[in-house]
Write a protein that holds these residues in place. Structure first.
Motif, PDB file in Angstrom:
ATOM      1  N   TYR A 217       0.849  -1.191   0.000  1.00  0.00           N
ATOM      2  CA  TYR A 217       0.000   0.000   0.000  1.00  0.00           C
ATOM      3  C   TYR A 217       0.880   1.235   0.000  1.00  0.00           C
ATOM      4  O   TYR A 217       1.786   1.373   0.834  1.00  0.00           O
ATOM      5  N   ILE A 218       0.647   2.142  -0.936  1.00  0.00           N
ATOM      6  CA  ILE A 218       1.329   3.444  -0.961  1.00  0.00           C
ATOM      7  C   ILE A 218       0.269   4.498  -1.219  1.00  0.00           C
ATOM      8  O   ILE A 218      -0.272   4.589  -2.331  1.00  0.00           O
ATOM      9  N   GLY A 219      -0.049   5.289  -0.176  1.00  0.00           N
ATOM     10  CA  GLY A 219      -1.084   6.282  -0.352  1.00  0.00           C
ATOM     11  C   GLY A 219      -1.410   7.026   0.918  1.00  0.00           C
ATOM     12  O   GLY A 219      -0.654   6.993   1.897  1.00  0.00           O
ATOM     13  N   PRO A 220      -2.555   7.702   0.941  1.00  0.00           N
ATOM     14  CA  PRO A 220      -2.941   8.536   2.090  1.00  0.00           C
ATOM     15  C   PRO A 220      -3.431   7.698   3.261  1.00  0.00           C
ATOM     16  O   PRO A 220      -3.938   6.586   3.089  1.00  0.00           O
ATOM     17  N   LYS A 221      -3.298   8.251   4.464  1.00  0.00           N
ATOM     18  CA  LYS A 221      -3.817   7.608   5.677  1.00  0.00           C
ATOM     19  C   LYS A 221      -5.243   8.109   5.927  1.00  0.00           C
ATOM     20  O   LYS A 221      -5.529   8.764   6.914  1.00  0.00           O
ATOM     21  N   ASP A 222      -6.104   7.763   4.985  1.00  0.00           N
ATOM     22  CA  ASP A 222      -7.524   8.057   5.103  1.00  0.00           C
ATOM     23  C   ASP A 222      -8.159   6.878   5.827  1.00  0.00           C
ATOM     24  O   ASP A 222      -8.135   5.743   5.339  1.00  0.00           O
ATOM     25  N   VAL A 223      -8.738   7.130   7.001  1.00  0.00           N
ATOM     26  CA  VAL A 223      -9.245   6.047   7.848  1.00  0.00           C
ATOM     27  C   VAL A 223     -10.264   5.189   7.105  1.00  0.00           C
ATOM     28  O   VAL A 223     -10.189   3.953   7.119  1.00  0.00           O
ATOM     29  N   SER A 224     -11.206   5.818   6.435  1.00  0.00           N
ATOM     30  CA  SER A 224     -12.246   5.071   5.724  1.00  0.00           C
ATOM     31  C   SER A 224     -11.653   4.244   4.593  1.00  0.00           C
ATOM     32  O   SER A 224     -12.028   3.083   4.388  1.00  0.00           O
ATOM     33  N   LEU A 225     -10.720   4.841   3.855  1.00  0.00           N
ATOM     34  CA  LEU A 225     -10.082   4.133   2.749  1.00  0.00           C
ATOM     35  C   LEU A 225      -9.270   2.944   3.244  1.00  0.00           C
ATOM     36  O   LEU A 225      -9.373   1.827   2.712  1.00  0.00           O
ATOM     37  N   LEU A 226      -8.462   3.153   4.286  1.00  0.00           N
ATOM     38  CA  LEU A 226      -7.642   2.072   4.823  1.00  0.00           C
ATOM     39  C   LEU A 226      -8.507   0.940   5.363  1.00  0.00           C
ATOM     40  O   LEU A 226      -8.200  -0.245   5.169  1.00  0.00           O
ATOM     41  N   ALA A 227      -9.593   1.291   6.036  1.00  0.00           N
ATOM     42  CA  ALA A 227     -10.474   0.263   6.582  1.00  0.00           C
ATOM     43  C   ALA A 227     -11.148  -0.546   5.480  1.00  0.00           C
ATOM     44  O   ALA A 227     -11.440  -1.733   5.669  1.00  0.00           O
ATOM     45  N   SER A 228     -11.370   0.072   4.310  1.00  0.00           N
ATOM     46  CA  SER A 228     -12.056  -0.633   3.223  1.00  0.00           C
ATOM     47  C   SER A 228     -11.225  -1.783   2.665  1.00  0.00           C
ATOM     48  O   SER A 228     -11.781  -2.718   2.081  1.00  0.00           O
ATOM     49  N   TYR A 229      -9.899  -1.740   2.824  1.00  0.00           N
ATOM     50  CA  TYR A 229      -9.043  -2.832   2.347  1.00  0.00           C
ATOM     51  C   TYR A 229      -9.087  -4.047   3.273  1.00  0.00           C
ATOM     52  O   TYR A 229      -8.621  -5.121   2.898  1.00  0.00           O
TER      53      TYR A 229
END
Length: 549
Positions: free
Chosen positions: A297-309
């Motif tokens: 993973y290389i990207g922003p620490k967006d809580v919703s986005l990270l949780a979706s993975y």
């Protein structure tokens, strides 16, 4: 007729074969080979010749020889780019590394698309291979020119071999920020690096906000490990199949998620900036033995986005001790932003909701202060009574006993005035953590000169207004302080201003608006609580008489 010809051709062919067998020279017959122990066969040179006893046994009979890897390399240096709607990744065939990763939806301080790959003089980049047991192998691969080929619109394969050591890297990306990485090495155990470092923050960015230098992060079976470059040392942890390891800062993350249990290790590299002493820059390597299959993973620490993975990556957004408050605050901010479309206005709305929720306590605190103001003459009389005996512990204990009896008689709780302030401090810390670690508030504008709520207000206008609002609040708050104590408390707004001047402007905005709402509440309470209100019933008159006896 045809059958005769076929028989004649077959007979002639057989005759030619028999004649060749009779006339052709015969190869010399090999003498029988004596059995050789495995250890001796392994150490005997295959080119040796001589008597029967010195003849080596065939290698296949003793040791499995390594497969011969043909040489593979490119003739010149080149790059290959893959991209999707949210990022653009560029790979260099010099070392087979990730030389650039641009996030299309995020900007740097100059307004350009954000570059996440740190440019270091030492040359290390993400996907660099490190060989702790063989430094020469690492140097050879870092200088090698990999052959590059596409494996689709969003995939690339890099291969290199010198005939004895070979490396293959296959990388592809989905529609988001998740890569599939497969690395194979015919050689010693290796580590694939995430980092070193993260982004290239300029001087302006480092001054304008609290920028956390990239730290190593690893999710083990029991806990989340975090290593800051300020206390860095080379260490390692076992990583389970559902764990991850990489580097992070306030807002962005690089992390490998291996598909089988492995090991993560911290690597340190020097980074020279502005002619100053080299500062260590961290990278996190994930170990492979022959092969490593992993997501990256290389990207922003967006809580919703990270949780979706569903990989546990959202654990890297740590709001600290007051995370139990930060989570609801962030949820409220997002909901408010969805309504108004401005993060600054969203902060004002959330502040209003917080002050509204605390209004009963604030009202009780104000009533308590007014009551304390009425009790002030009686309290001072008791203190004056024991003024000459301040150094006598027994007399001081008796004075405190009389004061407590007075509080009980008048129905006054001295802690009730402090409770709203004590409750606000955790909220203030939680708000700071949300502002400094929530990617949505990075570069979020408010109005006029406030262009970034996560950065410092370099004009200090908000801080000045905040100090003035604290003075106005003090002037309206009932007080029983003597003149000397009032002078000391006059410095409190200045102290708070000094404390908040280098904080994110969104935090100062919250504190300023909270003060204004408190002033409004006090104006309302001044109308509700009249100066000539009757005193509460004297529930503890008997206790007061006993204390004075």
């Amino acid at each position: 007729m045809e059958s005769r010809r076929l028989l004649l051709a077959a007979g002639l062919s057989l005759g030619v074969l028999l004649l060749w067998e009779w006339l052709a020279p015969k190869p010399p017959r090999k003498p029988p080979v004596a059995p050789v122990p495995a250890a001796a066969a392994a150490t005997t040179s295959p080119s040796a010749s001589g008597s029967e006893g010195s003849m080596p046994a065939p290698a296949a009979a003793t040791l499995a020889a390594p497969a011969v890897v043909p040489a593979v390399a490119a003739e010149s240096e080149s790059t290959q780019t893959i991209e999707n709607p949210v990022l653009r990744a560029t790979f260099s065939n010099r070392g087979g590394v990730l030389s650039s990763l641009i996030l299309k939806s995020y900007k740097d301080e100059q307004g350009r698309s954000l570059e996440l790959v740190r440019a270091l003089p030492s040359g290390q980049r993400p996907l660099t291979l490190e060989f702790p047991s063989n430094a020469d192998a690492g140097k050879k691969i870092a200088a090698a020119l990999f052959a590059v080929e596409r494996t689709g619109d969003r995939g690339v394969r890099l291969r290199w071999s010198d005939g004895t050591l070979s490396v293959s890297k296959e990388i592809s990306v989905d529609a988001g920020y998740l890569f599939d990485v497969r690395v194979a090495v015919s050689g010693p155990s290796f580590y694939v690096l995430a980092g070193p470092g993260l982004r290239n923050p300029g001087d302006k960015e480092q001054v304008s906000r609290y920028v956390m230098p990239a730290s190593a992060v690893a999710a083990t079976a029991s806990r989340l490990e975090l290593v800051s470059p300020l206390k860095a040392k080379e260490e390692s942890w076992p990583i389970p199949a559902k764990g991850f390891a990489g580097v992070e800062d306030n807002y962005f993350l690089q992390a490998f998620i291996p598909r089988s249990a492995t090991e993560a290790r911290v690597f340190l590299f020097p980074a020279t900036t502005g002619g100053e002493k080299p500062v260590p820059v961290l990278a996190t390597g994930v170990k492979g033995d022959g092969r490593l299959d992993s997501s990256l993973y290389i990207g922003p620490k967006d809580v919703s986005l990270l949780a979706s993975y569903k990989l546990g990556l959202e654990r890297t957004v740590d709001f600290g001790w007051y995370g139990i408050l930060a989570g609801p605050l962030l949820w409220m901010l997002k909901k408010s932003y969805a309504l108004v479309g401005n993060w600054g206005v969203a902060i004002l709305l959330v502040t209003f909701v917080i002050r509204l929720a605390l209004f009963p306590l604030t009202a009780k605190s104000y009533t308590s202060m007014k009551k304390m103001q009425k009790l002030s003459p009686k309290m001072n009389a008791i203190r004056d009574k024991y003024k000459k005996a301040r150094t006598d512990a027994a007399q001081r204990a008796k004075m405190n006993q009389e004061l407590m009896a007075l509080y009980q008689a008048e129905g006054y709780n001295p802690m009730s005035g402090c409770l709203p302030m004590l409750l606000q401090l955790p909220i203030l810390v939680a708000f700071y953590n949300v502002l400094s670690k929530t990617i949505e508030l990075r570069h979020a504008p408010f109005v006029f000169w406030i262009k970034d709520l996560s950065a410092i207000d370099s004009s200090y206008v908000l801080v000045i207004f905040m100090i003035l609002s604290m003075y106005a609040q003090q002037a309206m708050t009932p007080s029983t302080l003597d003149p000397a104590q009032k002078k000391i408390f006059m410095f409190m707004p200045v102290i708070w201003g000094f404390f908040l001047k280098d904080m994110p402007s969104g935090l100062v905005l919250y504190w300023l608006f909270s003060n204004l709402l408190t002033i409004l509440q006090q104006l309302v309470m001044n109308r509700i609580v009249k100066e000539d209100d009757p005193s509460p019933p004297r529930r503890g008159a008997k206790a007061l008489k006993q204390a004075r006896a």
